[in-house]
Enzyme design. Structure first.
Site, mmCIF file in Angstrom:
data_model
loop_
_atom_site.group_PDB
_atom_site.id
_atom_site.type_symbol
_atom_site.label_atom_id
_atom_site.label_comp_id
_atom_site.label_asym_id
_atom_site.label_seq_id
_atom_site.Cartn_x
_atom_site.Cartn_y
_atom_site.Cartn_z
ATOM 1 N NE ARG A 211 -13.667 -0.334 -25.504
ATOM 2 C CZ ARG A 211 -13.646 -1.143 -26.153
ATOM 3 N NH1 ARG A 211 -12.722 -1.326 -26.732
ATOM 4 N NH2 ARG A 211 -14.753 -1.261 -27.127
ATOM 5 C CG LEU B 82 -27.831 -2.129 -21.737
ATOM 6 C CD1 LEU B 82 -28.734 -2.770 -20.436
ATOM 7 C CD2 LEU B 82 -26.966 -2.942 -21.729
ATOM 8 C CB SER C 216 -33.031 -11.332 -21.269
ATOM 9 O OG SER C 216 -32.871 -10.072 -20.636
ATOM 10 C CG ASP D 160 -21.758 -3.449 -33.625
ATOM 11 O OD1 ASP D 160 -22.193 -3.272 -34.548
ATOM 12 O OD2 ASP D 160 -22.101 -1.786 -33.396
ATOM 13 C CG HIS E 183 -2.181 -0.606 0.722
ATOM 14 N ND1 HIS E 183 -2.717 -0.918 1.566
ATOM 15 C CD2 HIS E 183 -2.371 -1.957 0.314
ATOM 16 C CE1 HIS E 183 -4.049 -1.977 1.161
ATOM 17 N NE2 HIS E 183 -3.395 -3.152 0.259
ATOM 18 C CD GLU F 21 -1.118 3.955 4.155
ATOM 19 O OE1 GLU F 21 -2.530 4.019 4.549
ATOM 20 O OE2 GLU F 21 -1.122 3.099 2.986
ATOM 21 C CB CYS G 67 -6.615 -0.732 5.151
ATOM 22 S SG CYS G 67 -4.486 -0.918 5.533
ATOM 23 C CG LEU H 194 -17.137 -5.016 -25.173
ATOM 24 C CD1 LEU H 194 -18.246 -5.259 -24.852
ATOM 25 C CD2 LEU H 194 -16.819 -3.308 -26.286
#
Length: 359
Positions: free
Chosen positions: A178, A288, A215, A194, A44, A46, A69, A198
């Site tokens: 992305r 969507l 769906s 298409d 981390h 720190e 943390c 992605l």
């Protein structure tokens, strides 16, 4: 603290699902050590700063963009490291919204004899980790909806041709969006039209997960986004063992959210949050994207506007319910406008109450 913010931004593409954090140690008016959280599972911020400071950390003030943390995760708690190093004061930009924390890290530092404070540049610190904050506070990730359009608001011709409305610089900018995202989401309509990959096509140490809202499990097993690093999650509304087996053979994870004719979008985001997804980049068509916007589940619109016109027969940006009065409009707040090559990138925050919507 401003320096700590700049350090934290170095982890913009690498720390997911952990927050981006920077730390600067100051003693006698000068910086004696600094560090940032470079990668999930690594030291981390720190700890990195303490290692850089060595013995100079004793009696220093630690400026940290997020409360240290105090619980054991993949790495030991940072509060113990700060105490052991003899740090005298801890200044956090914000408390950690994680239910395991919420002030306990600062409290442990105080109980160990350190002076503590929080709230310095808090707004800037929250902006470093908007998805992490949203997931911890609301149980869902932050959703950015990315779209490309012409000056008259068209995303494709009447026949569906859309490649490429925007220029190469805008497409390169999308790769950076992305790369910082935990997941990239699309709908089955865009996938069938298409066949997108992605994935991130610039240098990166990690690939986001790909998410398909489907769906009726119409995703073809030969779809290009299946396989590869990052993983693929497909959300459906009704089980189909044969289709599921074919997709899982290609490496996909199929999640059925039963009880509705179509996938419950709120349930999708809740499940993604349980999978530690902080930031979702929605790259979908008007159906969507419109359903997510109507549901109040889009936090930001990022629209790349090309200097061209397609006319009234072109396809629109979002499918929304018929709006008869201006009072029904979805209100936006423009956060940023800048030129990207020949195009313009508009970033707008979405306001409005969330409602239950299906897709």
């Amino acid at each position: 603290m401003a320096r700590a913010m700049r350090l934290a931004r170095r982890g913009l593409y690498t720390t997911d699902p952990n927050p981006r954090v920077g730390c600067v140690l100051v003693r006698d008016g000068r910086i004696v050590g600094e560090g940032w959280h470079e990668v999930a599972g690594g030291p981390h911020a720190e700890v990195a700063a303490l290692r850089a400071a060595g013995e100079a950390a004793r009696g220093a003030t630690a400026y940290i963009t997020l409360e240290p943390c105090c619980h054991q995760g993949r790495t030991p708690p940072c509060t113990g490291a700060l105490v052991a190093a003899g740090v005298a004061r801890v200044v956090a930009a914000m408390e950690d919204p994680n239910p395991l924390m919420r002030g306990q890290g600062l409290r442990q530092c105080e109980e160990a004899g350190m002076a503590v404070a929080s709230g310095l540049l808090q707004a800037q610190a929250e902006a470093l980790n908007p998805g992490y904050v949203r997931r911890m506070q609301q149980g869902r990730p932050l959703v950015r909806c990315k779209m490309g359009m012409t000056l008259d608001g068209r995303t494709a011709t009447a026949g569906g041709e859309s490649q490429w409305i925007t220029g190469p610089e805008a497409r390169q900018d999308v790769q950076r969006l992305r790369a910082r995202s935990s997941a990239v989401m699309t709908g089955i309509g865009t996938l069938l039209d298409d066949d997108p990959r992605l994935n991130v096509r610039i240098e990166t140490s990690r690939q986001p997960a790909r998410v398909v809202v489907d769906s009726f499990l119409r995703t073809p097993p030969r779809a290009r986004l299946l396989g590869g690093p990052g993983g693929v999650l497909i959300y459906c509304a009704a089980p189909d063992p044969d289709k599921q087996a074919a997709l899982e053979a290609r490496g996909a994870t199929v999640i059925c959210l039963p009880g509705r004719e179509r996938v419950d979008l709120r349930a999708v985001l809740a499940d993604l949050a349980r999978r530690q997804v902080n930031e979702v980049l929605l790259e979908a068509g008007a159906t969507l994207a419109g359903a997510m916007a109507r549901a109040g589940l889009v936090d930001e619109l990022i629209v790349y506007m090309a200097p061209s016109l397609l006319g009234s027969s072109g396809r629109g940006l979002l499918n929304l319910d018929e709006i008869e009065h201006l009072a029904q409009a979805i209100e936006l707040e423009i956060a940023d406008i800048r030129r990207v090559g020949r195009d313009w990138r508009i970033t707008a925050a979405v306001s409005g109450a969330e409602t239950r919507m299906l897709y």
